[in-house]
Write an enzyme that holds these catalytic residues in place. Structure first.
Site, PDB file in Angstrom:
ATOM      1  N   LYS A   1       0.808  -1.227   0.000  1.00  0.00           N
ATOM      2  CA  LYS A   1       0.000   0.000   0.000  1.00  0.00           C
ATOM      3  C   LYS A   1       0.837   1.271   0.000  1.00  0.00           C
ATOM      4  O   LYS A   1       0.461   2.274  -0.587  1.00  0.00           O
ATOM      5  CB  LYS A   1      -0.918   0.014   1.225  1.00  0.00           C
ATOM      6  CG  LYS A   1      -2.010  -1.005   1.144  1.00  0.00           C
ATOM      7  CD  LYS A   1      -2.949  -0.865   2.312  1.00  0.00           C
ATOM      8  CE  LYS A   1      -3.905  -2.042   2.332  1.00  0.00           C
ATOM      9  NZ  LYS A   1      -4.862  -1.941   3.422  1.00  0.00           N
TER      10      LYS A   1
ATOM     11  N   GLU B   1      -3.023   7.755   8.167  1.00  0.00           N
ATOM     12  CA  GLU B   1      -3.660   8.754   7.313  1.00  0.00           C
ATOM     13  C   GLU B   1      -4.884   9.382   7.992  1.00  0.00           C
ATOM     14  O   GLU B   1      -5.351   8.923   9.024  1.00  0.00           O
ATOM     15  CB  GLU B   1      -4.060   8.141   5.965  1.00  0.00           C
ATOM     16  CG  GLU B   1      -5.097   7.062   6.089  1.00  0.00           C
ATOM     17  CD  GLU B   1      -5.312   6.297   4.794  1.00  0.00           C
ATOM     18  OE1 GLU B   1      -4.385   6.212   3.974  1.00  0.00           O
ATOM     19  OE2 GLU B   1      -6.417   5.774   4.612  1.00  0.00           O
TER      20      GLU B   1
ATOM     21  N   ARG C   1      -6.479  -8.603  -8.201  1.00  0.00           N
ATOM     22  CA  ARG C   1      -7.061  -9.953  -8.277  1.00  0.00           C
ATOM     23  C   ARG C   1      -8.547  -9.831  -8.563  1.00  0.00           C
ATOM     24  O   ARG C   1      -9.091  -8.742  -8.596  1.00  0.00           O
ATOM     25  CB  ARG C   1      -6.852 -10.677  -6.948  1.00  0.00           C
ATOM     26  CG  ARG C   1      -7.443  -9.889  -5.787  1.00  0.00           C
ATOM     27  CD  ARG C   1      -7.211 -10.553  -4.450  1.00  0.00           C
ATOM     28  NE  ARG C   1      -7.373  -9.609  -3.369  1.00  0.00           N
ATOM     29  CZ  ARG C   1      -8.518  -9.272  -2.795  1.00  0.00           C
ATOM     30  NH1 ARG C   1      -9.649  -9.801  -3.241  1.00  0.00           N
ATOM     31  NH2 ARG C   1      -8.570  -8.407  -1.811  1.00  0.00           N
TER      32      ARG C   1
END
Lengths: 403, 187
Positions: free
Chosen positions: A4, A88, A182
């Site tokens: 990420k 965040e 995916r």
């Protein structure tokens, strides 16, 4: 794109909006705490190594920072082998809206519209739908987000089916969350509404074939809804429940897809993910999908184990869900202390149990092994009270006003 | 006429069944009237029935495991427990008090937040069990005093393992005595 932190860097370069945060890689406690102050509380901590809600913690104020930091790192290490986390800005009343994309080896990327997956518990999705009710009055936002998803995929030269996940704030601003490289659990609702077989395209892309669906020709028909059937107890913090499935009843009707990984006799252990099945319906409108799903769930049972079926039915019946007020806080806001209304067993249940017992004991039992046509267990179906109504009789149909 | 007792979680229901030709006569609790039931087996665990003057056809799915009976009818699953007559009578005077806290699932103890002798309030965090890569907080179901902790951090626990003993605040004197006996039965 699985990492990420690395993914966020690439998105900044491609002008895809991202949430204010710190993704520099430092894991120092005091440094991350300073970053949290800079971003401003509330903040959220996430694991760099993966998804599924593992290693995730929301921190409302600085006093909670230490325990959340420690717990998130422990969970991240256990789940992904590395304890690395990032931090965040936490967005209030967010929606989780993701865009399905397909990219081929020739550099073509198309999007197949959105899926709204805001209904979550333990940061994991349980209900997904497309189109999102949030876009009903914001067709422009759907286009903008579709383009952003394509930019994100192009920025990393992505091939295969993939999903670009966004968090959308109530004012319509959206931020890149992560990219799932995916096929996702909820891909079936996109297949239902676009008519495009995503698995087929994964194989074609892998064999080097170019995409033939072009963006302008990809359209959606109607609305599709998915629920995930879990062996878990919604009354006890959604904890997974082990047990043996003694008997099952599955719904079957047009527009209902049931992807199940279990049958009667199976042992459900808590050593694996407790998802049992996914149930997908496709209808003309969101309202119809909700009705169709409610009916399908009323014909769904796994006897002997605890499941979330009743909970899902109540979520679908909730006025806030019907109005499309779906945010990731939905379960917390409306179902935090949900309990099953277990009434006294009705007379028909007692009668069935008694007669079953008498039959099991063998006294002159007639066995009728005919199982066919056993798809409706609803004694309240309106067809049972249809009276003189008959399907296909002109005399009755002509009573409808001509449109 | 055979009599069956079912515990529906709230009370003991008494049911008498008598077969009469293709029908069943069922007497529920101490009702005067028998209910006439027409029932048909429709394969393994499947039963279709009509009763009394009700216009509805009830399609039921049934299963049993030990004394548990599961009945799916009208979109809901009901659980009944078949009980022996003696047990049924005994249950009414018996008051069960549970002093232990058991692990809801197999997993690993990652943190213990209390020590023996601590007074805790209801819903206080006691310890954390990690299972399926998720941390599950074990909260105190009631206020009380920690009497014993049976594991240390890092231990693997099975589902149903007793993690610690918690004596309720109000009745701590009588509780101590009863807790000793409840521990014996656990061993």
């Amino acid at each position: 794109m699985g990492d990420k932190v690395a993914a966020r860097k690439r998105m900044i370069e491609a002008d895809v909006p991202i949430i204010p945060g710190y993704n520099g890689g430092s894991q120092s406690y005091s440094f991350l705490k300073k970053q949290a102050h800079r971003i401003g509380f509330p903040v959220i901590i996430k694991a760099s190594g993966g998804g599924g809600g593992k290693g995730m913690r929301i921190i409302q104020d600085k006093k909670e920072f230490k325990s959340a930091y420690e717990a998130a790192r422990r969970e991240a290490r256990a789940a992904f082998g590395v304890p690395d986390i990032y931090i965040e800005k936490y967005i209030d009343n967010p929606r989780h809206i993701e865009i399905q994309i397909l990219g081929d080896n020739q550099g073509n990327v198309v999007h197949l519209f959105e899926r709204e997956c805001s209904i979550q518990r333990r940061y994991q999705k349980i209900i997904e739908e497309t189109p999102s009710p949030f876009f009903e009055r914001r067709p422009q936002l759907r286009e903008t987000m579709g383009e952003a998803a394509i930019n994100a995929a192009k920025a990393v030269g992505y091939t295969n089916a993939g999903t670009v996940e966004f968090v959308v704030s109530s004012d319509g601003s959206f931020y890149f969350l992560e990219m799932n490289t995916r096929l996702q659990v909820e891909h079936a609702i996109t297949e239902a509404t676009t008519g495009i077989d995503l698995v087929k395209w994964q194989i074609r892309i892998a064999s080097g074939q170019p995409l033939t669906p072009i963006q302008d020709k990809i359209t959606q028909y109607g609305h599709a809804l998915e629920v995930r059937i879990y062996a878990e107890d919604p009354q006890n913090n959604f904890l997974p429940c082990a047990g043996t499935v003694l008997e099952v009843q599955f719904p079957e009707s047009p527009g209902v897809r049931h992807d199940a990984g279990f049958q009667a006799g199976d042992k459900i252990s808590t050593y694996y993910d407790p998802m049992l099945a996914k149930l997908i319906v496709h209808s003309e409108s969101r309202q119809d999908s909700i009705r169709k799903m409610a009916f399908a769930l009323s014909n769904y049972a796994a006897l002997g184990i605890t499941t979330n079926v009743e909970f899902l039915r109540e979520v679908l019946a909730h006025p806030a869900f019907k109005r499309g007020w779906t945010t990731t806080h939905f379960i917390k806001n409306y179902f935090s202390n949900w309990t099953s209304v277990m009434d006294k067993a009705p007379i028909e249940a007692l009668l069935a149990a008694a007669v079953f017992e008498a039959m099991e004991n063998g006294a002159g039992v007639e066995m009728n092994n005919e199982v066919n046509g056993y798809t409706d267990v609803d004694p309240f179906s309106p067809w049972k009270y249809a009276g003189k109504w008959r399907v296909g009789v002109k005399r009755i149909l002509s009573k409808f006003p001509k449109s | 006429m055979s009599e069956i007792l079912f515990d529906d979680g709230q009370s003991i229901r008494k049911v008498r069944v008598q077969r009469q030709g293709r029908k069943f006569l069922v007497k529920i609790d101490d009702n005067e009237e028998d209910v006439i039931v027409e029932a048909q087996r429709r394969g393994q665990g499947r039963l279709q029935l009509r009763y009394g003057n009700s216009p509805s056809l009830y399609k039921c799915v049934l299963a049993k495991e030990g004394t548990d009976r599961f009945i799916f009818v009208g979109g809901r699953i009901y659980k009944l427990q078949k009980v022996e007559k003696k047990v049924a009578i005994k249950k009414e005077d018996e008051e069960l008090i549970d002093f232990d806290l058991t692990s809801p699932m197999p997993g690993k103890i990652v943190k213990i937040l209390v020590k023996v002798g601590d007074e805790v309030g209801a819903k206080d965090e006691l310890l954390i069990v990690e299972a399926m890569k998720m941390e599950n907080r074990i909260l105190a179901p009631y206020a009380g005093r920690v009497e014993a902790i049976h594991f240390v951090v890092g231990d693997q626990v099975r589902q149903g393992d007793v993690l610690l003993d918690l004596i309720p605040q109000e009745s701590s004197e009588t509780a101590t005595q009863q807790n000793e006996t409840s521990n014996e039965t656990l061993i």
